[in-house]
Design an enzyme around this catalytic site. Structure first.
Site, PDB file in Angstrom:
ATOM      1  N   HIS A 264     -28.518  -7.410  88.840  1.00 57.63           N
ATOM      2  CA  HIS A 264     -28.627  -6.144  88.113  1.00 57.63           C
ATOM      3  C   HIS A 264     -28.555  -6.439  86.617  1.00 57.63           C
ATOM      4  O   HIS A 264     -28.328  -7.580  86.205  1.00 57.63           O
ATOM      5  CB  HIS A 264     -27.548  -5.168  88.543  1.00 57.63           C
ATOM      6  CG  HIS A 264     -26.145  -5.584  88.220  1.00 57.63           C
ATOM      7  ND1 HIS A 264     -25.553  -6.715  88.750  1.00 57.63           N
ATOM      8  CD2 HIS A 264     -25.203  -5.022  87.404  1.00 57.63           C
ATOM      9  CE1 HIS A 264     -24.318  -6.827  88.294  1.00 57.63           C
ATOM     10  NE2 HIS A 264     -24.088  -5.812  87.457  1.00 57.63           N
TER      11      HIS A 264
ATOM     12  N   ASP B 179     -23.208  -9.120  81.577  1.00 56.20           N
ATOM     13  CA  ASP B 179     -22.585 -10.359  82.029  1.00 56.20           C
ATOM     14  C   ASP B 179     -23.381 -11.037  83.145  1.00 56.20           C
ATOM     15  O   ASP B 179     -23.042 -12.147  83.563  1.00 56.20           O
ATOM     16  CB  ASP B 179     -21.135 -10.115  82.466  1.00 56.20           C
ATOM     17  CG  ASP B 179     -20.988  -9.003  83.493  1.00 56.20           C
ATOM     18  OD1 ASP B 179     -21.702  -7.990  83.392  1.00 56.20           O
ATOM     19  OD2 ASP B 179     -20.147  -9.134  84.402  1.00 56.20           O
ATOM     20  N   HIS B 180     -24.450 -10.390  83.599  1.00 56.38           N
ATOM     21  CA  HIS B 180     -25.291 -10.969  84.652  1.00 56.38           C
ATOM     22  C   HIS B 180     -26.701 -11.344  84.172  1.00 56.38           C
ATOM     23  O   HIS B 180     -27.484 -11.870  84.960  1.00 56.38           O
ATOM     24  CB  HIS B 180     -25.404  -9.998  85.825  1.00 56.38           C
ATOM     25  CG  HIS B 180     -24.092  -9.737  86.494  1.00 56.38           C
ATOM     26  ND1 HIS B 180     -23.691 -10.390  87.636  1.00 56.38           N
ATOM     27  CD2 HIS B 180     -23.068  -8.917  86.142  1.00 56.38           C
ATOM     28  CE1 HIS B 180     -22.485  -9.968  87.985  1.00 56.38           C
ATOM     29  NE2 HIS B 180     -22.087  -9.073  87.085  1.00 56.38           N
TER      30      HIS B 180
ATOM     31  N   ASP C 159     -21.056  -7.574  92.220  1.00 55.82           N
ATOM     32  CA  ASP C 159     -20.882  -6.218  91.696  1.00 55.82           C
ATOM     33  C   ASP C 159     -21.251  -5.127  92.700  1.00 55.82           C
ATOM     34  O   ASP C 159     -22.317  -4.503  92.636  1.00 55.82           O
ATOM     35  CB  ASP C 159     -21.711  -6.060  90.420  1.00 55.82           C
ATOM     36  CG  ASP C 159     -21.066  -6.798  89.245  1.00 55.82           C
ATOM     37  OD1 ASP C 159     -20.461  -7.850  89.490  1.00 55.82           O
ATOM     38  OD2 ASP C 159     -21.179  -6.322  88.114  1.00 55.82           O
TER      39      ASP C 159
ATOM     40  N   HIS D   7     -16.235 -14.107  89.838  1.00 55.80           N
ATOM     41  CA  HIS D   7     -16.364 -12.880  89.058  1.00 55.80           C
ATOM     42  C   HIS D   7     -15.001 -12.216  88.887  1.00 55.80           C
ATOM     43  O   HIS D   7     -14.774 -11.086  89.297  1.00 55.80           O
ATOM     44  CB  HIS D   7     -17.360 -11.928  89.735  1.00 55.80           C
ATOM     45  CG  HIS D   7     -17.841 -10.819  88.851  1.00 55.80           C
ATOM     46  ND1 HIS D   7     -17.171  -9.617  88.742  1.00 55.80           N
ATOM     47  CD2 HIS D   7     -18.921 -10.707  88.046  1.00 55.80           C
ATOM     48  CE1 HIS D   7     -17.821  -8.819  87.915  1.00 55.80           C
ATOM     49  NE2 HIS D   7     -18.900  -9.466  87.470  1.00 55.80           N
TER      50      HIS D   7
END
Length: 313
Positions: free
Chosen positions: A63, A67-68, A208, A266
């Site tokens: 997504h 941070d991704h 997430d 994570h």
């Protein structure tokens, strides 16, 4: 023997720490080298891990939270700087196509590499790769988010002692595999007489998400599961509000899904002690557990025999 391992580049969540970079994971699976969720600093972390960016064959983004994905511009530009000769496919939620386009061309550079945008537009979408089928499953998060699952086709493992008993060796083995049988001294030897089923290996990547059916669908029977465990149970309400998992939830998913090796990652910056994640997970999962740290390498577990008891080639 082929190389199959996960290289962990970063293990932080929204805020990096002194010891944890933003997300970043590379799955080396024979000829496929797949990057998942390149957060800030990914290009440098690859250098520290001894991984050339030019080796990448595929990029998967779960997504478009920063941070991704904020490490994507550096990775894409490095592919061109290194004049990567092969095309690199990029998979991401189709609703984030504008974000992908902006990240891909975030600054001026001479584009020589071929990066193929292949967005994911539906839950359960399947993508063919040289390693097997890459599946995408919709997760439960405030923005559109997908988890990924790589499934190797089932095959057969040749049994040397049975091959020897029938006098089958060399090129004859290849012919047997190709045709399904072989005539030896007037006797037909079927493939299943000298081999046994070999289950394809499975890898799952879950980032997430709140707990939902697709978390279990991705994890089912995985040899290696990489899964977010942003929070501890003491903050379970906050986890639910933010669309995240606790370490206990992630471990319970692994236990109920028959996962062989579990990698937790994570982590929220609010928890300075990673041992707390291990302790909480151990209450739910008694299998092979890894609390991820930056720059570690996690092998995909060896295959099991058809009896499921010992490693097999």
């Amino acid at each position: 023997m082929s190389l199959r391992e996960l290289v962990v580049l970063g293990t932080a969540s929204q805020v990096p720490t002194r010891r944890r970079n933003h997300n970043g994971y590379v799955l080396v699976w024979d000829s496929e080298v797949v990057m998942f969720d390149p957060g800030e600093g990914t290009q440098r972390q690859m250098l520290l891990a001894g991984l050339p960016v030019s080796a990448l064959t595929r990029i998967c983004i779960s997504h478009f939270h920063g941070d991704h994905c904020l490490g994507l511009p550096g990775v894409v530009q490095r592919l061109s700087l290194d004049r990567t000769a092969h095309p690199v496919s990029a998979h991401f939620p189709a609703t984030g196509a504008d974000y992908f386009a902006r990240l891909r061309h975030a600054s001026v550079f001479h584009e020589t590499a071929e990066v193929r945008a292949e967005p994911v537009s539906m839950d359960g979408q399947q993508i063919s790769t040289s390693a097997g089928t890459l599946q995408a499953r919709r997760l439960q998060h405030p923005i559109e988010t997908y988890g990924y699952r790589l499934v190797e086709p089932d095959g057969r493992r040749m049994l040397p002692e049975r091959l020897a008993a029938y006098g089958i060796a060399g090129p004859a083995i290849s012919e047997l595999i190709r045709t399904g049988h072989l005539d030896v001294d007037g006797r037909r030897v079927p493939l299943d007489a000298v081999s046994e089923p070999r289950r394809g290996q499975r890898f799952a990547f879950v980032m997430d998400t709140g707990l939902c059916d697709n978390v279990y669908a991705l994890a089912e029977g995985a040899d290696l599961l990489v899964i977010e465990s942003t929070f501890l149970t003491e903050d379970a309400e906050l986890a639910a509000e933010a669309g995240h998992l606790t370490a206990a939830q992630a471990a319970r998913v692994a236990a109920e899904s028959g996962v062989r090796r579990l990698v937790l990652t994570h982590f929220s910056q609010r928890y300075p002690d990673p041992d707390r994640f291990a302790a909480e997970a151990r209450e739910q999962f008694d299998g092979d557990l890894v609390v991820a740290a930056d720059l570690i390498r996690v092998p995909v577990p060896p295959r099991l025999t058809s009896a499921g008891s010992s490693p097999a080639a």
